[in-house]
Design a protein around this motif. Structure first.
Motif, PDB file in Angstrom:
ATOM      1  N   UNK A 451     110.996  20.102 -20.033  1.00 35.74           N
ATOM      2  CA  UNK A 451     110.653  21.447 -20.467  1.00 35.74           C
ATOM      3  C   UNK A 451     109.105  21.247 -20.621  1.00 35.74           C
ATOM      4  N   UNK A 452     108.669  20.297 -21.374  1.00 35.56           N
ATOM      5  CA  UNK A 452     107.287  20.145 -21.973  1.00 35.56           C
ATOM      6  C   UNK A 452     106.618  19.929 -20.370  1.00 35.56           C
ATOM      7  N   UNK A 453     106.971  18.966 -19.793  1.00 39.84           N
ATOM      8  CA  UNK A 453     106.116  18.854 -18.633  1.00 39.84           C
ATOM      9  C   UNK A 453     105.964  19.786 -17.541  1.00 39.84           C
ATOM     10  N   UNK A 460      96.925  18.387 -14.141  1.00 37.85           N
ATOM     11  CA  UNK A 460      96.600  17.105 -13.635  1.00 37.85           C
ATOM     12  C   UNK A 460      97.205  15.834 -14.374  1.00 37.85           C
ATOM     13  N   UNK A 461      97.564  16.172 -15.677  1.00 37.42           N
ATOM     14  CA  UNK A 461      98.225  15.271 -16.368  1.00 37.42           C
ATOM     15  C   UNK A 461      99.877  15.208 -15.927  1.00 37.42           C
ATOM     16  N   UNK A 462     100.500  16.182 -15.545  1.00 33.45           N
ATOM     17  CA  UNK A 462     101.953  16.423 -14.968  1.00 33.45           C
ATOM     18  C   UNK A 462     101.825  15.627 -13.666  1.00 33.45           C
ATOM     19  N   UNK A 463     100.764  15.703 -12.750  1.00 31.49           N
ATOM     20  CA  UNK A 463     100.809  14.889 -11.485  1.00 31.49           C
ATOM     21  C   UNK A 463     100.674  13.353 -11.935  1.00 31.49           C
ATOM     22  N   UNK A 529      92.337  20.708 -23.477  1.00 32.14           N
ATOM     23  CA  UNK A 529      92.880  21.219 -22.533  1.00 32.14           C
ATOM     24  C   UNK A 529      94.320  21.458 -22.435  1.00 32.14           C
ATOM     25  N   UNK A 530      94.990  22.228 -22.069  1.00 31.01           N
ATOM     26  CA  UNK A 530      96.609  22.550 -22.284  1.00 31.01           C
ATOM     27  C   UNK A 530      97.301  21.145 -21.991  1.00 31.01           C
TER      28      UNK A 530
END
Length: 730
Positions: A451-453, A460-463, A529-530
């Motif tokens: 959910x958070x991801x 960019x962080x999710x990648x 950044x979010x």
């Protein structure tokens, strides 16, 4: 276009053939498993193979004959009362008598009774008309001559011993050689009962505990510790003979209805179960059971009742390999029973010639019986899996040495008289227990992480985060199990008080951080950044955990007094095993997190962006959008992730094999180990004889695993389709 159609058609054919091959492979595996399992439930087979002419037993003497055979069932022997030819040998196939010289010590000695020692199969004693007993041993030497097996019997006599002081005729006899010496008890034609203990040559002592009741059966156990006497009144008198010189009566119990006599007694292998036959045809098994939880005093209790004979039971013979035994009656019927399953497995109808005595073959694959007319009847018995029934597999069974029926798995032991226990319920329970604790660890981490991801993390962080978590699925489970057993288990044992404190400290620190976050100026938050909130939260969590670890000893002293293991054992009756369900929960939960996370994150990310944008545009917060829209729309995918993770946990082998104590117990405690179906197969299959009961029972466990995963996947697909149909409007 033609070329494209050809490739499309070819791809369609290949994919179709691949799918069909997968389905056929699964069906083939299932058929193979079922083929290996079904022999467990085949009914036993038995038939009378021959009828030979032996020596007619004297009708006036109640215990005047015994029969037996060698382990290859090639030679039958008969011991009979009389003054000559007391021991005879016969070819089991042709019935031809085998010439054999009797020892000179038997010449012209009037034998009046014959007894077989319990548990040996080849040690006997003759009782004479002047009150003596003569020990006898019959052995068979196997050799090969011209590529043909030759069986040669030998007879060895022991020195005669005077057992009755008044030189009365012995009409019933029990004899037992032990490590301490030889024991014997004899009933004379005058109704007196004489006992001789260790040393064997000491003066015999009279036994009077049975009063005036006529004695109808006598037997020692194979260790020479107990003597059981059955009477015409249906009573059983139980003596302790460990002192040797003088037996002490420890128990008198009624084992048959009024007017019914005890006609046969026999200890089963292991000397704990006593099989009793009566004049009414009843057959039962009695075992000593402790009177109270903390008491060492045991008393015989009726445990199993078997199918009754239509006429009085005349003989009982136990198997020398397992808990099976055979019984014969006055109409010539022979029944095959098994004590563990409490079942009468086979009934072989007789020819109305009363069976005087009978014996199970040494390998329990045949029997020989002597009728009152001197006929020697041989039987072939095929019963490879007597201990396995649906009841013994899935219901509680009253095993020897237990205080009541229980679910137990114990397939082997170092003792020859071991009673195999194939209860599958502890393994099914262990499988569900390990899966439950793994899911309790994995589901919150995987779902909340997905959910958070998906909803809050910067793209960019999710990648970077998502591939990293998915790579975790590539870790070999044998490595995870190795680390869990050798590193994590000792670590958790050492820091357990701190771990308990973390369950409070970490959530509190996160909640406090969230509250304080609200007071940070908006100008500072806008610069982040979010998704950067996690980088603030991670050191908070690590700090809370580090503080708890540093205070491990003070926390243990404050919460548990001194030692937490002692506290749990004293107050809650729980024992802490180093390799337990807690360790498996962490290790196996870690293994299934990537699967649940990856599928759930994909389901959440596939929710149409325009729906999320519309919700936010209408004034809903991200949290409201998540709860009211995204989770509902992604629920079929999330449910599929949970079911796939559940199936993955059920089938896990190496982690539970290496990180638990592999103890097949039924206990929900976090601090105890367990054994799963898959781990049990891995542990037991290398030692299981091909085609044996253990081998086929392990295949039954594989069928259960197959059925579990098939059922879970089927139910999951049905529910997923319903959820998809219900929420397709989104």
């Amino acid at each position: 276009m033609t070329r494209r159609r050809i490739f499309d058609r070819l791809a369609q054919i290949v994919i179709t053939m691949g799918g069909i091959a997968v389905i056929l492979s699964i069906i083939g595996i299932f058929i193979f498993l079922v083929k290996e399992v079904t022999p467990l439930f085949f009914p036993p087979q038995g038939t009378q193979t021959s009828q030979l002419t032996g020596t007619s037993p004297p009708g006036a003497l109640p215990q005047s004959s015994l029969v037996g055979m060698d382990e290859y069932q090639e030679i039958i022997y008969q011991l009979t009362a009389g003054s000559n030819h007391q021991i005879r040998f016969f070819n089991a196939r042709s019935g031809t008598p085998i010439a054999h010289d009797l020892p000179s010590g038997l010449a012209q000695i009037p034998i009046t009774s014959v007894a077989r020692a319990v548990g040996s199969g080849n040690q006997f004693a003759f009782g004479t008309d002047d009150g003596r007993i003569i020990p006898v041993t019959i052995e068979f030497a196997a050799g090969f001559e011209e590529e043909a097996r030759q069986i040669v019997p030998t007879i060895t006599l022991g020195p005669p011993v005077q057992l009755t002081l008044t030189k009365e005729r012995i009409v019933r006899l029990a004899y037992q050689p032990t490590e301490r010496g030889r024991l014997a008890v004899a009933l004379t034609d005058q109704g007196r009962l004489w006992y001789a203990g260790t040393p064997f040559a000491t003066s015999p002592a009279p036994l009077t505990g049975h009063g005036a009741e006529p004695v109808t059966a006598l037997i020692f156990d194979s260790r020479g510790e107990t003597l059981s006497i059955g009477t015409a009144g249906g009573n059983l008198y139980h003596y302790d003979v460990r002192e040797g010189a003088q037996p002490s009566l420890i128990e008198t119990i009624s084992v048959a209805p009024a007017g019914t006599s005890v006609t046969a007694l026999s200890y089963l292998i292991g000397d704990r179960s006593l099989a009793i036959g009566t004049s009414a045809g009843d057959v039962s098994v009695w075992m000593p059971v402790r009177q109270a939880q903390e008491s060492s005093i045991t008393r015989f209790r009726l445990i199993h009742q078997f199918d009754a004979h239509p006429s009085p039971v005349t003989g009982i013979s136990p198997s020398l390999r397992d808990k099976g035994f055979i019984t014969g009656d006055a109409q010539g019927n022979l029944f095959v029973h098994y004590a563990t399953s409490a079942q009468t497995l086979l009934k072989l109808q007789g020819n109305h010639q009363a069976i005087r005595t009978l014996t199970f073959s040494p390998k329990a694959d045949g029997a020989v019986a002597l009728t009152d007319q001197g006929a020697l009847l041989t039987y072939a018995i095929h019963n490879p899996h007597p201990e396995t029934t649906l009841a013994t597999l899935f219901k509680p069974v009253w095993y020897e040495g237990y205080e009541g029926p229980e679910h137990v798995w114990q397939s082997s032991s170092g003792a020859d008289d071991f009673e195999a226990k194939f209860g599958l319920l502890p393994l099914i329970f262990g499988t569900l227990k390990g899966t439950l604790y793994a899911m309790l660890v994995a589901v919150p981490l995987a779902i909340l992480g997905a959910i958070y991801t998906s909803m809050f993390m910067h793209p960019d962080l999710r990648a970077k985060i998502k591939p990293t978590i998915e790579i975790m699925a590539a870790l070999p489970t044998v490595i995870l199990g190795f680390l869990a057993g050798l590193w994590l288990a000792p670590l958790l044992e050492r820091i357990f008080p701190a771990l308990i404190a973390m369950t409070v400290a970490v959530p509190v620190s996160v909640a406090v951080t969230a509250i304080l976050w609200q007071y940070i100026p908006a100008s500072i938050i806008r610069r982040l950044r979010p998704g950067m909130e996690s980088f603030v939260l991670i050191p908070i969590i690590i700090g809370a955990a580090w503080i708890c670890l540093g205070l491990n000893q003070p926390i243990e002293s404050f919460l548990f007094g001194s030692d937490y293991k002692t506290w749990f054992a004293t107050n809650w009756g729980l024992r802490y095993d180093q390799r337990n369900a807690l360790v498996v929960g962490f290790a196996m939960g870690f293994a299934i997190v990537p699967i649940i996370f990856s599928i759930s994150e994909e389901a959440l990310s596939n929710v149409p962006r325009h729906l999320i944008a519309g919700s936010l545009a209408l004034g809903a917060t991200r949290w409201q959008t998540l709860v009211k829209l995204v989770l509902v729309s992604a629920s079929p995918g999330i449910f599929s992730a949970l079911m796939i993770g559940f199936g993955r946990a059920i089938g896990e082998t190496m982690i539970v094999l290496m990180a638990t104590g592999n103890t097949p117990i039924m206990d929900w405690s976090l601090f105890n180990g367990f054994r799963t179906l898959s781990a049990n197969i891995a542990v037991e299959i290398p030692e299981a004889p091909h085609g044996g009961t253990l081998y086929r029972t392990l295949f039954l466990a594989a069928v259960l695993l197959f059925a579990f995963t098939f059922l879970i996947n089927t139910v999951a697909e049905v529910i997923r389709q319903r959820l998809r149909t219900k929420y397709s409007q989104y």
